[in-house]
Motif scaffolding. Structure first.
Motif, PDB file in Angstrom:
ATOM      1  N   TRP A 185       2.372   1.773  -3.534  1.00 56.90           N
ATOM      2  CA  TRP A 185       1.457   2.347  -4.518  1.00 56.90           C
ATOM      3  C   TRP A 185       1.208   3.830  -4.229  1.00 56.90           C
ATOM      4  O   TRP A 185       1.065   4.627  -5.161  1.00 56.90           O
ATOM      5  CB  TRP A 185       0.133   1.600  -4.533  1.00 56.90           C
ATOM      6  CG  TRP A 185       0.182   0.103  -4.605  1.00 56.90           C
ATOM      7  CD1 TRP A 185      -0.762  -0.760  -4.122  1.00 56.90           C
ATOM      8  CD2 TRP A 185       1.188  -0.739  -5.207  1.00 56.90           C
ATOM      9  NE1 TRP A 185      -0.408  -2.056  -4.364  1.00 56.90           N
ATOM     10  CE2 TRP A 185       0.785  -2.082  -5.033  1.00 56.90           C
ATOM     11  CE3 TRP A 185       2.391  -0.493  -5.865  1.00 56.90           C
ATOM     12  CZ2 TRP A 185       1.539  -3.155  -5.487  1.00 56.90           C
ATOM     13  CZ3 TRP A 185       3.151  -1.562  -6.315  1.00 56.90           C
ATOM     14  CH2 TRP A 185       2.735  -2.864  -6.141  1.00 56.90           C
ATOM     15  N   GLU A 186       1.155   4.173  -2.966  1.00 52.61           N
ATOM     16  CA  GLU A 186       0.946   5.576  -2.604  1.00 52.61           C
ATOM     17  C   GLU A 186       2.116   6.433  -3.072  1.00 52.61           C
ATOM     18  O   GLU A 186       1.938   7.524  -3.616  1.00 52.61           O
ATOM     19  CB  GLU A 186       0.779   5.702  -1.086  1.00 52.61           C
ATOM     20  CG  GLU A 186       0.517   7.119  -0.620  1.00 52.61           C
ATOM     21  CD  GLU A 186       0.345   7.224   0.886  1.00 52.61           C
ATOM     22  OE1 GLU A 186       0.237   8.354   1.383  1.00 52.61           O
ATOM     23  OE2 GLU A 186       0.320   6.165   1.572  1.00 52.61           O
TER      24      GLU A 186
ATOM     25  N   GLN B 243      -1.029   1.846  -9.068  1.00 53.68           N
ATOM     26  CA  GLN B 243      -0.749   0.431  -8.856  1.00 53.68           C
ATOM     27  C   GLN B 243      -0.515  -0.216 -10.218  1.00 53.68           C
ATOM     28  O   GLN B 243      -1.305  -0.018 -11.144  1.00 53.68           O
ATOM     29  CB  GLN B 243      -1.926  -0.263  -8.162  1.00 53.68           C
ATOM     30  CG  GLN B 243      -1.683  -1.741  -7.884  1.00 53.68           C
ATOM     31  CD  GLN B 243      -2.776  -2.353  -7.032  1.00 53.68           C
ATOM     32  OE1 GLN B 243      -3.342  -1.678  -6.173  1.00 53.68           O
ATOM     33  NE2 GLN B 243      -3.076  -3.615  -7.275  1.00 53.68           N
TER      34      GLN B 243
ATOM     35  N   THR C 165      -5.232  -4.861  -1.652  1.00 51.26           N
ATOM     36  CA  THR C 165      -4.880  -3.527  -2.124  1.00 51.26           C
ATOM     37  C   THR C 165      -5.394  -3.292  -3.534  1.00 51.26           C
ATOM     38  O   THR C 165      -5.212  -2.247  -4.087  1.00 51.26           O
ATOM     39  CB  THR C 165      -3.342  -3.333  -2.130  1.00 51.26           C
ATOM     40  OG1 THR C 165      -2.728  -4.334  -2.960  1.00 51.26           O
ATOM     41  CG2 THR C 165      -2.794  -3.435  -0.739  1.00 51.26           C
TER      42      THR C 165
ATOM     43  N   SER D 218       0.832  -1.210   0.000  1.00 47.38           N
ATOM     44  CA  SER D 218       0.000   0.000   0.000  1.00 47.38           C
ATOM     45  C   SER D 218       0.862   1.255   0.000  1.00 47.38           C
ATOM     46  O   SER D 218       0.563   2.230  -0.697  1.00 47.38           O
ATOM     47  CB  SER D 218      -0.932   0.000   1.210  1.00 47.38           C
ATOM     48  OG  SER D 218      -1.834  -1.073   1.145  1.00 47.38           O
ATOM     49  N   LYS D 219       1.954   1.222   0.753  1.00 42.58           N
ATOM     50  CA  LYS D 219       2.864   2.366   0.800  1.00 42.58           C
ATOM     51  C   LYS D 219       3.549   2.560  -0.550  1.00 42.58           C
ATOM     52  O   LYS D 219       3.723   3.687  -1.009  1.00 42.58           O
ATOM     53  CB  LYS D 219       3.896   2.165   1.903  1.00 42.58           C
ATOM     54  CG  LYS D 219       4.813   3.361   2.123  1.00 42.58           C
ATOM     55  CD  LYS D 219       5.746   3.141   3.296  1.00 42.58           C
ATOM     56  CE  LYS D 219       6.628   4.357   3.536  1.00 42.58           C
ATOM     57  NZ  LYS D 219       7.556   4.157   4.682  1.00 42.58           N
TER      58      LYS D 219
ATOM     59  N   GLU E 248      -2.550 -10.016   0.625  1.00 38.81           N
ATOM     60  CA  GLU E 248      -2.352  -8.571   0.735  1.00 38.81           C
ATOM     61  C   GLU E 248      -2.493  -7.887  -0.629  1.00 38.81           C
ATOM     62  O   GLU E 248      -3.062  -6.793  -0.726  1.00 38.81           O
ATOM     63  CB  GLU E 248      -0.966  -8.255   1.321  1.00 38.81           C
ATOM     64  CG  GLU E 248      -0.751  -6.765   1.543  1.00 38.81           C
ATOM     65  CD  GLU E 248       0.426  -6.478   2.451  1.00 38.81           C
ATOM     66  OE1 GLU E 248       0.929  -5.343   2.401  1.00 38.81           O
ATOM     67  OE2 GLU E 248       0.830  -7.364   3.226  1.00 38.81           O
TER      68      GLU E 248
END
Length: 214
Positions: free
Chosen positions: A181-182, A187, A214, A178-179, A210
């Protein structure tokens, strides 16, 4: 067990029996990676290498269509022996590949060779310059291997372009997806995970969970 689509490695220009096994199975093949291109650089100074790499990739596009895949990865083989005007040669070659891929309803991901293994196309920046010249984001995309990025978060924070396909190495622990992609701002369309030789901690299954979350 996890109902995952597969990426298949294409290792020869010859049609082999394994192709029929995939055709007859119910397994979804989403991508074809042309491993055979590790032997023949697409802009090698030897025209035999250039011819073989082109033939391999054109055949791979046809195989990908048979397997109902969506994407094919072109890999730049490591070499120090490049032909003259390698960038322009690569541009012309991939433009021709693109026409064939479009007619077969396929997309092409381009993957650089390992860092510093060639004077050109051994970095994400080199391939991105080629993608920019091809100027067709619907047809072409960048594929990167997380092992070649150094500190992944640092690379993503500095990368200002898109990423179509991210290849993850054998997972020893769950990456902070998640970090990532941020930081990256998007993504990737495909995330492939190399099949682990050992998975005693069931880390691959956790990574799959996971990824789906996401």
């Amino acid at each position: 067990e996890h109902s995952l689509p597969l990426e298949v490695s294409y290792e020869s220009w010859q049609t082999k029996g394994w192709i029929y096994l995939y055709e007859e199975s119910e397994v979804e093949v989403v991508s074809l990676r042309v491993i055979a291109m590790t032997e023949h650089h697409i802009v090698h100074k030897d025209k035999h290498h250039r011819f073989e790499s082109q033939r391999l990739f054109e055949n791979a596009l046809e195989i990908a269509k048979r397997l109902q895949a969506k994407r094919v990865t072109a890999y730049f083989a490591p070499t120090l022996d490049l032909a003259d005007n390698p960038f322009d040669r690569a541009l012309d070659t991939f433009a021709a590949f693109g026409e064939m891929a479009q007619s077969l309803e396929l997309k092409i991901d381009i993957m650089p060779s390992p860092p510093k293994s060639a004077p050109l196309f051994s970095s994400a920046e080199d391939v991105q310059n080629l993608l920019a010249a091809l100027n067709n984001e619907e047809l072409f995309g960048l594929r990167l291997n997380d092992q070649n990025l150094g500190k992944v978060e640092t690379f993503f924070s500095q990368w200002k372009n898109g990423l179509a396909h991210l290849q993850l190495s054998e997972p020893k622990e769950k990456p902070p997806l998640s970090k990532w992609w941020e930081i990256l701002g998007n993504q990737p369309q495909i995330i492939s995970v190399l099949c682990p030789q050992f998975d005693e901690a069931n880390s691959t299954a956790e990574l799959v969970d996971e990824l789906r979350a996401t």
